[in-house]
Enzyme design. Structure first.
Site, PDB file in Angstrom:
ATOM      1  N   ASP A 130       0.917  -1.305   0.205  1.00 51.36           N
ATOM      2  CA  ASP A 130      -0.058   0.217  -0.100  1.00 51.36           C
ATOM      3  C   ASP A 130       0.678   1.179   0.243  1.00 51.36           C
ATOM      4  OD1 ASP A 130      -2.547  -0.964  -0.002  1.00 51.36           O
ATOM      5  OD2 ASP A 130      -2.470  -1.553   1.846  1.00 51.36           O
ATOM      6  N   ASP A 163      -5.665  -5.325  -5.707  1.00 52.53           N
ATOM      7  CA  ASP A 163      -5.362  -3.878  -5.538  1.00 52.53           C
ATOM      8  C   ASP A 163      -4.036  -3.475  -5.685  1.00 52.53           C
ATOM      9  OD1 ASP A 163      -6.771  -5.935  -3.885  1.00 52.53           O
ATOM     10  OD2 ASP A 163      -7.193  -4.033  -2.423  1.00 52.53           O
TER      11      ASP A 163
HETATM   12  N1  GLY Z   1      -6.952  -1.855  -1.144  1.00 56.33           N
HETATM   13  C1  GLY Z   1      -8.149  -2.553  -0.085  1.00 56.33           C
HETATM   14  C2  GLY Z   1      -9.354  -2.019  -0.620  1.00 56.33           C
HETATM   15  O1  GLY Z   1      -9.637  -1.860  -1.801  1.00 56.33           O
HETATM   16  O2  GLY Z   1     -10.129  -2.184   0.215  1.00 56.33           O
END
Ligand code: GLY
Length: 402
Positions: free
Chosen positions: A113, A176
């Site tokens: 992230d 993601d």
């Molecule tokens: N990247 C985590 C979500 O989309 O909840």
């Protein structure tokens, strides 16, 4: 937007989008300025002071520290507000909140992230100001993200920790994670080295091979053997079931492969971006805002996910500028505008309900967290999409400065 009234026992109102929409983009951007002004006035003076969500039925934000995966979205939103208004007040706030995240650049990677966190904040800051300090932080962040790359697998390890059902310490990669390749692509072009480009392409290609079913819907997570690189299984974490299309996961795929084509110019990725988009568009409900999972068992009573719609709208605006076929390009552009029109309606804008931009996003339904809530990343991608549309309407590329 055309409303069709059907009667017969129960009156049903169906909303059907039949004509090219004519969204007043400036009015929506000014709405965002008004809402963010309310948020800015209520922020705590010290950490945790980054707004993350407003839960259903509540009116005030829950705050997070810089280490939270969503920490870049409020600073990023502030940069977009500065881009729209040119008001130095927003620039000062954007700079100050971005700086809270600076330690992430050089500390051990928490997870993938860091790409969301640093590129949404400092990435936008650099684009708008050219500040060389931001550039150094971004380059260091790309190197930190790269420490999670496993060359045996060919992808980044998304969660370097034990997560239920991920067979830790095997290697997991989540859909993601595609978004975070943008930081690597940027760094490779700006002094970070060609190795970062190779990693990003490898991640995108390996994910393309292993993360999708034959109909181009995506698994949320793929678990790989960390030593051999062999795929162990495709599963869900935030979706309804392993075999279903989790809405935001598919949105990340649409955004991620659009961006990957922009950065590589490899037509394989453009073709793939369209395939993952088309299956999503074909299965949307009438208002173009997906349920949190396309196969949630309680549709049409299932919660929606406005954040997925905002991510997709922003991606489709870019995709519409990349596809060569004019009819397909205008199809994507129309859908994006219709999604933004839907998000900008009384149904989805928060207005006087709470100070966020949007209602009705779903973060993690299986955990029963952030269900039907206002969430910072929905707001971030909504304002990003509005700005992209404003740029396109004035003949500018989506990534240009307004
Ligand atoms: N990247 C985590 C979500 O989309 O909840």
């Amino acid at each position: 937007m055309k409303q069709v009234l059907l009667t017969g026992g129960l009156a049903l109102v169906l909303t059907a989008f039949t004509a090219a929409p004519s969204l007043n983009v400036d009015a929506q951007l000014n709405y965002c300025v008004g809402q963010a002004t309310k948020t800015a006035a209520m922020l705590p003076k010290s950490a945790p002071n980054l707004p993350r969500n407003i839960l259903a039925g509540k009116t005030s934000w829950n705050y997070i520290r810089y280490t939270d995966w969503t920490s870049g979205f409020w600073p990023g939103t502030l940069w977009y507000l500065y881009e729209f208004t040119k008001d130095p007040k927003w620039k000062a706030k954007a700079d100050s909140f971005s700086r809270e995240l600076a330690p992430l650049a050089r500390q051990k990677a928490i997870d993938h992230d860091i790409g969301f966190q640093m590129y949404c904040s400092f990435g936008n800051g650099l684009r708008l100001t050219g500040n060389p300090e931001y550039k150094q932080l971004l380059l260091a962040s790309a190197d930190t993200l790269a420490t999670l790359f496993n060359p045996k697998v060919g992808t980044i390890l998304s969660w370097p920790r034990s997560v239920p059902n991920m067979e830790w310490p095997q290697h997991n990669t989540i859909m993601d994670n595609m978004i975070n390749l943008e930081l690597l692509f940027w760094a490779a072009k700006n002094g970070g080295g060609k190795g970062l480009y190779t990693m990003a392409v490898s991640h995108a290609a390996t994910t393309m091979k292993n993360h999708f079913r034959p109909d181009y819907t995506s698994y949320h997570v793929v678990v790989y053997d960390r030593d051999t690189g062999k795929k162990i299984k495709g599963v869900t974490h935030q979706g309804y079931a392993d075999h279903t299309m989790w809405a935001r996961g598919q949105s990340w795929a649409i955004y991620g492969y659009t961006m990957t084509y922009r950065e590589t110019k490899d037509p394989v990725f453009l073709d793939f971006a369209q395939k993952v988009t088309d299956v999503y568009l074909e299965r949307l409900p009438a208002d173009l805002i997906p349920y949190w999972d396309f196969q949630a068992p309680d549709i049409p009573d299932a919660p929606k996910d406005a954040s997925a719609a905002a991510v997709t709208a922003s991606a489709l605006l870019e995709l519409s500028t990349l596809v060569k076929d004019k009819a397909k390009a205008s199809h994507y552009r129309d859908k994006a505008e219709q999604m933004l029109e839907s998000l900008s309606s009384a149904q989805y804008q928060s207005r006087s309900v709470n100070p966020a931009f949007l209602l009705h996003s779903t973060g993690h339904k299986p955990n029963n967290s952030e269900v039907d809530a206002s969430i910072n990343y929905a707001d971030y991608y909504y304002i990003e999409a509005l700005l992209r549309l404003k740029k396109l309407r004035t003949g500018k590329p989506v990534l240009a400065k307004l």
